[in-house]
Design a protein around this motif. Structure first.
Motif: not given
Length: 83
Positions: A20-44
């Motif tokens: 479950g944790v792995g799935l949540v991390m994968l989905l959150a990572g995909i959303y934040g790294a590739y799908l989110y259009d807003g500006g994120l700090p480089i560390v995030v």
């Protein structure tokens, strides 16, 4: 500590949590790294990309834990039926 891992039911429950944790991390990572259009700090952004690597790793570890615990549970069941 080793008593916890010697019980296949404990490992089975832990594997479900790791999956479950792995799935949540994968989905959150995909959303934040590739799908989110807003500006994120480089560390995030780096953390989101790292989550796309760590998430599937945890999924694989959890799946192997699940297979091993189910194998150990099945082996105990077969020996109980035969005896």
């Amino acid at each position: 500590m080793f008593d916890f891992f010697s019980n296949p039911l404990n490992v089975l429950h832990l594997s479900s949590k790791v999956l479950g944790v792995g799935l949540v991390m994968l989905l959150a990572g995909i959303y934040g790294a590739y799908l989110y259009d807003g500006g994120l700090p480089i560390v995030v952004l780096v953390l989101m990309h790292a989550m796309t690597i760590v998430g599937p790793t945890l999924i694989k570890i959890g799946y192997v834990m699940r297979l091993l615990s189910q194998h150990r549970l099945g082996k105990g069941l077969i020996s109980a039926v035969v005896a």
